[in-house]
Enzyme design. Structure first.
Site, short mmCIF file in Angstrom:
data_model
loop_
_atom_site.label_atom_id
_atom_site.label_comp_id
_atom_site.label_asym_id
_atom_site.label_seq_id
_atom_site.Cartn_x
_atom_site.Cartn_y
_atom_site.Cartn_z
N HIS A 21 0.79 -1.31 -0.15
CA HIS A 21 -0.04 -0.08 -0.09
C HIS A 21 0.99 1.03 0.03
CE1 HIS A 21 -2.56 -2.95 2.42
NE2 HIS A 21 -2.99 -2.76 1.25
N CYS A 126 -15.76 -13.84 -5.68
CA CYS A 126 -14.71 -13.87 -4.55
C CYS A 126 -14.58 -12.77 -3.66
CB CYS A 126 -13.31 -13.69 -5.49
SG CYS A 126 -11.78 -13.74 -4.23
N HIS A 146 -6.49 -14.88 -5.70
CA HIS A 146 -6.29 -15.57 -4.52
C HIS A 146 -6.31 -17.02 -4.10
CE1 HIS A 146 -8.03 -11.24 -4.11
NE2 HIS A 146 -7.19 -11.25 -2.88
N LYS A 294 3.04 -11.55 -4.66
CA LYS A 294 2.45 -10.36 -4.28
C LYS A 294 2.12 -10.24 -2.66
CE LYS A 294 -1.52 -7.24 -4.87
NZ LYS A 294 -2.66 -7.37 -4.19
#
Ligand code: MSP
Length: 509
Positions: A21, A126, A146, A294
């Site tokens: 972030h 999802c 995911h 990630k």
């Protein structure tokens, strides 16, 4: 002077902020600081995305109401941004009344323009993405991002007629070649549109944690639908403090590559449907990867890196604010993925900051102290460093202007390298005090002054410190770039040695 409206994605408050972030936010902050430096009127927006199933689930798991949970987690984002010196002008929370008002006005405009209708939605969902997938897009029934099982959902929903915008979007892309950058990401969005657009479900009746649909109280808007409108809320869309005309033509969204479809397909279509122009530019960036993956909560749960170990506040305590900012801006080309590691930060820190910048400032201060009685001399108009400085000024400015912080810093560090070589070649520390040493030190100090101006969007704290150490008052941002990024303006001043700016970090191995 121009205007510059820069936004980050608004972050989900299902969990605390991590360095991924921070990557988006620091890049946006550096762009905002660059534009302020050149004298633009800047609005820098960030904030938190607080609705949706994912946030409601996180609140329940923690035994709190969604509002209590979002209050708590949103505050952690602010703390992280304060720790990183983020100069946002507005921090939006999607649970604020101003957002409800703008969202309802914006979507009512789309509804009244005939682009919203009711139908039954059946599909795979999802919760982590807050997104639907087709069977073809899933991987054996699991989310392609995911890896978790998708849930079958069936609901009567309101739909947005996205399919009506296929041609209009393609035409918009054709007419605005710089709409999405880099080019590879623009092509990705373009091909997606060309592949055909399906209408999208934009409301939910199964959950209540969202912005109510004004014309149907049993529904709330789907989280992505309210989230995108935050960029309009912050400029007063549909409210008395409406400044849309002032800012919207100068809008730049900085986003991660996983949310291209929302920002480069849905959002421009939503703007068109509401009777507005799409945003002027979307800049896409890649991911910070750890061990090739990630960063995500899922990854941490599976025994990967602990997200708490790479929380922005932990990193700034360990390495300092400016070194972390520098690393996030310098390590990867904006648009590509980059690998994040403590070893990587240490290497950049020791090489670029301690050896190059820190060493330059320290050796110049030492020589000025011993050979010029601590008084910094003025530079020469015909110094050979001048050419290097003018190249660095031109290349750094051009790179910041095209959203390329990595190249901007490379160009600035080119001047640091050239100044270090200049000193090594002339070895002023071996000279007797006198006009010759004064001349060399005046040139070096001028190069340092220019470096602090060029690097201030990336490392504002350290640049202020260097500015003072070379005897200047105020800060490099007190004047506009055009007035001060000119060779020859260093007026001389008392130079202070100070503690090392970047004490070397010993590597553990
Ligand atoms: N809430 C949505 C965005 C709505 S914008 C109208 C969302 N939130 S998020 O918290 O999941 O991610 C927000 C952004 O964080 C991503 O787009 C990306 O910019 C950034 N990143 C999250 N993890 C990242 C990395 N590992 N690396 C780089 N950026 C990453 O999506």
């Amino acid at each position: 002077m121009g205007r510059f409206y820069i936004t980050t994605p608004i972050y989900y408050v299902n969990d605390a902020p991590h360095v991924g972030h921070a990557y988006s936010t620091v890049n946006a902050d550096a762009m905002a600081r660059w534009h302020r430096l050149v004298g633009d009127d800047v609005k820098f927006l960030t904030g938190t995305d607080e609705h949706g199933q994912k946030v409601a689930d996180a609140a329940e798991k923690n035994g709190l109401t969604p509002q209590e949970w979002t209050d708590r987690t949103s505050a952690r984002f602010r703390e992280a941004w304060d720790a990183l010196g983020i100069s946002y002008d507005d921090f939006i929370r999607t649970t604020e009344p101003r957002h409800y008002e703008s969202v309802q006005k914006f979507l009512t405009a789309i509804y009244e323009n005939g682009y919203i209708y009711k139908d039954v939605y059946k599909g795979l969902y999802c919760v982590s993405c807050e997104d639907y997938y087709t069977v073809e897009a899933s991987i054996d029934g699991n989310c392609p991002i995911h890896g978790r099982p998708l849930t079958e959902m069936e609901e009567e929903n309101w739909f947005f007629r996205l399919s009506a915008f296929e041609d209009k979007l393609l035409e918009y892309y054709d007419r605005h070649p710089g709409f999405v950058t880099p080019e590879t990401k623009r092509n990705e969005a373009y091909s997606f549109i060309k592949g055909g657009l399906r209408d999208i479900s934009i409301t939910r009746s199964s959950i209540s944690w969202g912005v109510p649909v004004p014309w149907d109280e049993k529904h709330v808007f789907y989280v992505w639908y309210d989230a995108l409108i935050n960029y309009m809320t912050a400029i007063g869309y549909g409210r008395a403090d409406n400044e849309v005309e002032d800012w919207w033509p100068f809008s730049h969204h900085l986003i991660g590559k996983e949310i291209i479809r929302f920002h480069c397909v849905w959002w421009p279509a939503m703007c068109m449907a509401a009777g507005l122009e799409p945003p002027s530019h979307v800049q896409v960036h890649g991911w910070l990867l750890v061990g090739g993956q990630k960063l995500s909560k899922t990854m941490a749960q599976e025994g990967g890196v602990k997200l708490t170990d790479i929380a922005p506040v932990v990193l700034t305590n360990e390495f300092g604010v400016d070194p972390i900012r520098y690393y996030l801006l310098r390590e990867a080309v904006l648009g590509n993925d980059g690998e994040f590691s403590h070893e990587g930060i240490t290497a950049r820190y020791n090489t670029d900051l301690a050896n190059n910048l820190g060493n330059l400032v320290a050796r110049v201060a030492t020589v000025v102290g011993s050979k010029c009685s601590g008084l910094g001399p003025t530079p020469r108009a015909d110094s050979s460093l001048r050419v290097e400085a003018e190249t660095a000024i031109r290349d750094t400015a051009a790179a910041w202007d095209r959203f390329a912080p990595q190249s901007a810093l490379e160009a600035t560090w080119g001047l640091i390298g050239a100044t270090n070589s200049y000193l090594e070649r002339l070895a002023p520390w071996k000279m007797e005090p006198g006009p010759e040493v004064d001349a060399v030190m005046g040139d070096a100090l001028e190069a340092i002054r220019l470096v602090t101006i060029l690097a201030t969007p990336a490392m504002p704290g350290v640049c202020d410190e260097i500015w003072h150490r070379i005897g200047l008052s105020g800060s490099p941002i007190d004047h506009s770039f055009q007035q001060i990024a000119i060779w020859g303006l260093y007026p001389g001043g008392s130079v202070e040695k100070g503690d090392p700016l970047f004490p070397r970090i010993k590597s553990e191995s």
